[in-house]
Scaffold this motif. Structure first.
Motif, mmCIF file in Angstrom:
data_model
loop_
_atom_site.group_PDB
_atom_site.id
_atom_site.type_symbol
_atom_site.label_atom_id
_atom_site.label_comp_id
_atom_site.label_asym_id
_atom_site.label_seq_id
_atom_site.Cartn_x
_atom_site.Cartn_y
_atom_site.Cartn_z
ATOM 1 N N LEU A 109 -4.575 10.502 14.922
ATOM 2 C CA LEU A 109 -3.476 10.003 16.023
ATOM 3 C C LEU A 109 -3.392 8.319 15.488
ATOM 4 O O LEU A 109 -1.887 8.328 15.944
ATOM 5 N N ARG A 110 -4.462 7.960 14.885
ATOM 6 C CA ARG A 110 -4.051 6.538 15.089
ATOM 7 C C ARG A 110 -3.379 5.950 13.469
ATOM 8 O O ARG A 110 -2.926 5.442 13.109
ATOM 9 N N ALA A 111 -3.502 7.429 12.547
ATOM 10 C CA ALA A 111 -2.735 7.617 11.347
ATOM 11 C C ALA A 111 -1.981 7.658 11.302
ATOM 12 O O ALA A 111 -0.782 7.211 10.919
ATOM 13 N N GLU A 112 -1.627 9.240 11.895
ATOM 14 C CA GLU A 112 0.207 9.393 12.191
ATOM 15 C C GLU A 112 0.695 9.350 13.391
ATOM 16 O O GLU A 112 2.254 9.343 13.048
ATOM 17 N N LEU A 113 0.147 8.571 14.334
ATOM 18 C CA LEU A 113 1.294 8.836 15.512
ATOM 19 C C LEU A 113 2.040 8.048 15.554
ATOM 20 O O LEU A 113 3.350 8.320 15.988
ATOM 21 N N PRO A 114 2.213 6.888 15.320
ATOM 22 C CA PRO A 114 3.354 5.613 15.496
ATOM 23 C C PRO A 114 4.561 6.080 13.989
ATOM 24 O O PRO A 114 5.511 6.221 15.198
#
Length: 249
Positions: free
Chosen positions: A145-150
């Motif tokens: 999520l940290r890598a992809e969510l933004p």
């Protein structure tokens, strides 16, 4: 496991507490001391001196007060910068320690996180909120999520055409990343979590502290306008609000 040298999570947490106190006590005291010294300079009058000599003395007193306050402010800001750098160093070291070092380990981690993102994206596409997905996530999913969510969230918002686009703002990833990092704390080893927590605390403290430094610097160098105190307080408060984590849902 070899013993790590240099500052550790205990030093980092001590540094964040010191930064919090810098704004609450040291800068408040410096402002009070400067105000008192400037007031003494403005009201100074020696009946044995001429008006011209009294004016020179008042100017000398003000110059001395500002010089002393500038030296103190320089020291406090230098110490604050060093404390912030220490926190970042410890957090970066802790993050690096938690990463696989060999190619096989890195590939395995990337595979797990890719699968975790596929599952998380399916939940998001089905209508789950990011906060709901984060709340139930394991560590692999939080990394994903940290890598992809933004990027995912930005892709969900299309800028309107014409005048309607004037009010459009891009997604600010800082708050959602902060939420994810807070969730990661429950899954990390104790010392690594403590180092990351110190960094998150720094991220919340530093913006308002910088606004307070800037406002006091204007007071010290004599460039402040009559509304500087209120303007600085408002700017610091807004910085605090923007840096604070979003409320739990």
């Amino acid at each position: 496991m070899p013993m790590l040298t240099g500052p550790d999570h205990i030093d980092a947490n001590t540094a964040t507490r010191r930064l919090s106190q810098t704004r609450k006590t040291e800068l408040v005291e410096l402002r009070r001391t400067l105000d008192a010294a400037l007031a003494a300079a403005r009201t100074f009058r020696d009946p044995d001196l001429t008006d011209e000599a009294n004016a020179r003395r008042r100017a000398d007193m003000e110059r001395t007060a500002r010089t002393q306050a500038a030296a103190t402010l320089d020291r406090i800001e230098r110490e604050a910068n060093n404390a912030a750098a220490l926190v970042r160093t410890v957090a970066d070291k802790a993050s690096a320690a938690g990463q696989p070092r060999d190619a096989a380990g890195q590939l395995l981690a990337e595979t797990r996180q890719a699968r975790a993102w596929d599952r998380a994206r399916a939940l998001l596409d089905a209508g789950r909120t990011p906060q709901e997905v984060i709340k139930g996530a394991d560590l692999d999913t939080l990394h994903a999520l940290r890598a992809e969510l933004p990027t995912y969230l930005s892709a969900q918002r299309t800028k309107p055409q014409g005048l309607a686009g004037a009010e459009f703002t891009e997604v600010n990833p800082a708050r959602i990343l902060h939420t994810i990092d807070r969730a990661r704390l429950d899954h990390l080893p104790k010392e690594q979590a403590a180092a990351l927590r110190a960094r998150l605390d720094l991220d919340a403290i530093e913006p308002g502290l910088r606004e307070t430094f800037a406002g006091l610097r204007r007071e010290v160098d004599g460039t402040a306008d009559p509304g500087n105190g209120l303007r600085t307080a408002v700017a610091a408060r807004l910085a605090d609000q923007q840096a604070a984590p979003p409320p739990a849902t």
